[in-house]
Design an enzyme around this catalytic site. Structure first.
Site, PDB file in Angstrom:
ATOM      1  CD  GLU A   1      38.062  39.986  27.866  1.00 27.89           C
ATOM      2  OE1 GLU A   1      37.482  39.194  26.922  1.00 27.89           O
ATOM      3  OE2 GLU A   1      39.501  39.770  28.196  1.00 27.89           O
TER       4      GLU A   1
ATOM      5  CD  GLU B   1      39.200  37.425  32.179  1.00 26.68           C
ATOM      6  OE1 GLU B   1      39.558  37.101  30.749  1.00 26.68           O
ATOM      7  OE2 GLU B   1      37.776  37.270  32.266  1.00 26.68           O
TER       8      GLU B   1
END
Ligand SMILES: *[C@@H]1O[C@H](CO)[C@@H](O)[C@H](O)[C@H]1NC(C)=O
Ligand SMILES: *[C@@H]1O[C@H](CO)[C@@H](O)[C@H](O)[C@H]1NC(C)=O
Ligand SMILES: *[C@@H]1O[C@H](CO)[C@@H](O)[C@H](O)[C@H]1NC(C)=O
Ligand SMILES: *[C@@H]1O[C@H](CO)[C@@H](O)[C@H](O)[C@H]1NC(C)=O
Ligand SMILES: *[C@@H]1O[C@H](CO)[C@@H](O)[C@H](O)[C@H]1NC(C)=O
Ligand SMILES: *[C@@H]1O[C@H](CO)[C@@H](O)[C@H](O)[C@H]1NC(C)=O
Ligand SMILES: *[C@@H]1O[C@H](CO)[C@@H](O)[C@H](O)[C@H]1NC(C)=O
Ligand SMILES: *[C@@H]1O[C@H](CO)[C@@H](O)[C@H](O)[C@H]1NC(C)=O
Ligand SMILES: *[C@@H]1O[C@H](CO)[C@@H](O)[C@H](O)[C@H]1NC(C)=O
Ligand SMILES: *[C@@H]1O[C@H](CO)[C@@H](O)[C@H](O)[C@H]1NC(C)=O
Ligand SMILES: *[C@@H]1O[C@H](CO)[C@@H](O)[C@H](O)[C@H]1NC(C)=O
Ligand SMILES: *[C@@H]1O[C@H](CO)[C@@H](O)[C@H](O)[C@H]1NC(C)=O
Length: 629
Positions: A180, A256
């Site tokens: 991320e 995720e």
């Protein structure tokens, strides 16, 4: 990029006389991942081996497969694998090669996400504390010292995992770069350099994982590397369609898909909810049926997913991370990383497990297989602990410094550190324990408690002192976990005291500094014996022995105790704190034995509580913090 893998596959087929090598290949086109040339839909779930007792790995993997997953996603924790710069430890729960052997034996594939920054609600997102002391270091940035240390780690990991990849008949399909990064920066010089480190170390395919917004994808994508998303799959898959450049395209993977959410100390629990009751869901707590419907959408879409978490496990010892930072108060993650996941912290199935198993097997057109067996949970009747050693009576040798130094400067990464000075003049006023409390500062004058400053409350806890000449001032500083999420990770994460300690603006000098990593309980050579306690006394180690006639897992409860650490048979189970929402510590049966079991509890604050018990049915909840400002 894929040629080497294909060549390996071709060679392995050619030299078919080489025994035991049934090499495979893994790649992708615009629509699908391809395993040995066939479309492969990743039905993944995240489990991090370093959060699961090694003795339980194979059981948890079997339960993953039993829910219909075919792939396990894992973060390795750099800080555990390289505890001191250049000293690697792949033993015990750090044995990554063994983890992948067991993944393979369970009939599962794997995706590895080595970071080096991983977030994962883990201590500093996996970065080792010693990075703070490397000259010129700027983590997660275009910075040579960071690349040098990251390269050495990635090379050591690659060496350890030689044999764990699909062309070598191992389970690993592909590798994620960074984590991320699009939430933190957009410096492609940094991510390209990381990519070079990865491509030199691993002969495989790579991907990045970011939020599904245009800005996150543009900042996190690396040219030539598959770019995937996390979070809401409807938003993320649409975002990939709309925003990705050609060289980042490939099949959809929700890397995720959040099953529930993390817990931080002092926050309301995400676990006190009935996830089959619409009235009790909201925020990060979803109905089981709506999670099923998202997974149903992904499977029907011919896309791939990884449940974050499938099984969360435990932040053992001092391994939790924290949110906040960068000018916000610390929100430390709890010891439990249960996460409301389909498989709970103790490896037991939940309604979400049963629901997802139904959804996944309906897509496979297969009848439901039996659910693998789960560990036995036991109760331990309430027993009394005895105050055995006062922390300040069992101190190691100190270092002497005119001005305080931070924890890492003493080659210490986690735990506690004590700063002691003998006042040479009288001073009055408010205490400033360095630039700000890092993180929880217990203050004593002549061995009596004088206050608490805790950065969970930012700068709002104030301790005012009136000190005389020859008073002994003690600051016991607890490192509650370094920031793991987002861009505050790139800022100063040193612990202990950074800067000068002042009272009423006067700089205090001539410190004795005691390093107290407390990974282990005090040694048996320490001055054990009954010690007297009262509510103004410094921390006390309590001990007890409890007996089991048969071994099982349990949840260790400390009714009424305020804050501290628990060890069982020498193993550090982690922190407890009355504020909750966690109200019990997972005590795995593999760390227990029939007959006597030794438990040590560090009570940072003493209030008369002295019993403990083990329960098979844990509860979550919050209590007021007696030290709140
Ligand atoms: C996906 O399609 C684009 C254009 O349609 C092409 O440029 C790209 O190479 C394809 N990617 C893969 C992995 O096949
Ligand atoms: C991996 O192991 C094989 C066989 O032991 C060896 O030939 C090869 O050099 C190793 N590769 C790396 C990158 O260490
Ligand atoms: C696509 O490439 C352009 C030009 O290099 C770049 O500006 C843009 O950010 C890229 N978009 C994404 C989502 O990576
Ligand atoms: C926590 O959440 C539950 C469920 O929404 C609610 O009933 C309870 O009042 C909340 N507790 C606190 C302390 O906010
Ligand atoms: C998958 O979902 C995306 C985004 O909603 C959509 O564009 C695509 O057509 C879907 N693919 C399939 C095979 O259903
Ligand atoms: C606390 O004070 C320090 C020093 O002034 C400052 O850097 C930090 O941002 C403050 N933290 C909060 C949460 O206000
Ligand atoms: C399951 O059965 C349906 C209906 O017969 C079929 O369309 C689908 O392709 C099958 N799926 C799998 C994974 O075999
Ligand atoms: C500190 O405060 C105490 C009590 O108010 C007072 O007796 C003492 O003189 C003060 N000391 C200094 C150095 O100001
Ligand atoms: C409590 O502890 C303090 C500090 O050790 C001591 O001065 C005091 O006498 C103790 N009080 C009792 C009642 O034991
Ligand atoms: C503090 O310093 C004074 C003056 O040097 C000394 O008399 C006293 O013993 C010291 N106290 C301790 C606890 O070391
Ligand atoms: C601590 O105080 C001393 C004396 O005032 C000063 O020289 C030094 O720079 C200070 N250190 C820090 C880190 O502020
Ligand atoms: C566990 O405790 C909860 C809350 O006290 C209770 O509702 C539930 O029935 C208990 N479950 C078992 C299996 O005892």
């Amino acid at each position: 990029m894929f040629s080497a893998v294909h060549i390996y596959f071709a060679l392995a087929a050619l030299f078919a006389t080489v025994p035991h090598v049934i090499a495979g290949s893994f790649t992708y086109n615009n629509e699908s991942f391809l395993l040995n040339g066939e479309p492969y839909q990743i039905r993944g779930g995240q489990m991090d081996p370093q959060r699961i007792p090694r003795a339980y790995w194979s059981n948890r993997l079997a339960l993953a497969r039993g829910m219909g997953l075919n792939t396990v996603f894992s973060y390795p924790f750099w800080n555990k694998l390289e505890p001191r710069q250049g000293h690697f430890d792949f033993s015990g729960m750090n044995d990554m090669a063994e983890w992948y052997r067991q993944v393979h034996d369970a009939g599962l594939q794997a995706v590895i996400r080595p970071g080096p920054y991983i977030d994962g609600e883990h201590e500093w997102g996996g970065l080792p504390a010693w990075l703070s002391e490397v000259p010129g270091m700027a983590v997660r940035q275009n910075n040579q010292p960071f690349f040098d240390t990251a390269k050495s780690y990635i090379e050591a990991l690659a060496n350890e995992l030689n044999g764990s990849f699909i062309p070598q008949d191992g389970p690993i399909l592909m590798v994620q770069i960074e984590n991320e990064y699009g939430f933190c920066g957009s410096d492609h010089t940094y991510t390209n350099a990381l990519k070079d480190i990865y491509t030199a170390a691993f002969d495989t395919i790579f991907y990045t994982n970011d939020g599904g917004s245009q800005s996150a994808l543009a900042a996190g994508a690396i040219p030539g590397v598959l770019s995937e998303i996390d979070g809401n799959p409807h938003v993320g898959f649409a975002g990939r369609n709309e925003y990705l450049n050609a060289s980042n395209r490939g099949p959809n993977l929700d890397g995720e898909y959040y099953t529930t959410w993390l817990d931080t100390w002092g926050e309301n629990s995400t676990h006190n909810h009935d996830t089959t009751n619409p009235a009790e869901v909201g925020g990060h707590v979803q109905l089981v049926s709506s999670i099923q419907s998202d997974i149903d959408f992904i499977l029907a879409n011919q896309s791939s997913f990884s449940l974050y978490m499938f099984h969360g496990g435990t932040n053992w010892g001092y391994q939790n991370g924290g949110d906040g930072g960068g000018g916000s108060p610390l929100m430390a993650d709890t010891t439990s990383y249960d996460y409301g996941a389909p498989l709970d912290e103790s490896g037991h199935i939940t309604p979400l497990y049963l629901g997802l198993r139904q959804t996944i097997f309906s897509h496979l057109n297969e009848t439901l297989p039996p659910i693998p067996k789960q560990n036995i949970l036991v109760d331990v009747p309430s027993f009394t602990l005895t105050p055995s050693i006062a922390m300040f009576d069992a101190l190691p040798a100190p270092v002497h410094m005119k001005y305080p130094v931070n924890m890492e400067a003493l080659q210490q990464s986690y735990g506690f550190i004590l700063y002691r000075t003998n006042m040479t003049t009288a001073v009055n006023g408010t205490l400033q324990p360095g630039d700000y409390p890092r993180d929880r500062v217990l203050v004593y004058v002549n061995g009596e408690r004088a206050g608490v400053m805790d950065y969970s409350y930012g700068n709002s806890s104030v301790v005012t002192l009136s000190l005389k000449e020859c008073d002994i001032l003690d600051l016991l500083v607890e490192n509650m976990g370094r920031i793991c999420f987002g861009c505050p990770t790139i800022f100063d994460q040193r612990k202990g005291v950074v800067g000068n300690v002042t009272v009423g603006g006067i700089v205090l000098v001539d410190w004795e500094i005691y390093s107290l990593p407390l990974n282990d309980p005090p040694s048996s050579e320490s001055k054990y014996g009954l010690v007297s306690t009262n509510t103004s006394s410094p921390p006390i180690f309590y001990t007890a022995s409890f007996s089991l006639s048969s071994v099982g897992d349990t949840f260790f409860e400390l009714p009424g105790w305020i804050k501290g650490i628990v060890w069982v048979n020498g193993i550090n189970l982690g922190r407890y704190w009355i504020v909750g929402p966690q109200q019990s510590l997972y005590m795995p049966g593999c760390y227990l034995k029939t007959g006597a079991n030794e438990v040590t509890v560090l009570a940072l604050e003493v209030n008369g509580a002295n019993t403990a018990r083990g329960v098979s049915n844990r509860t979550w909840g919050n209590n007021p913090d007696p030290d709140a400002p």
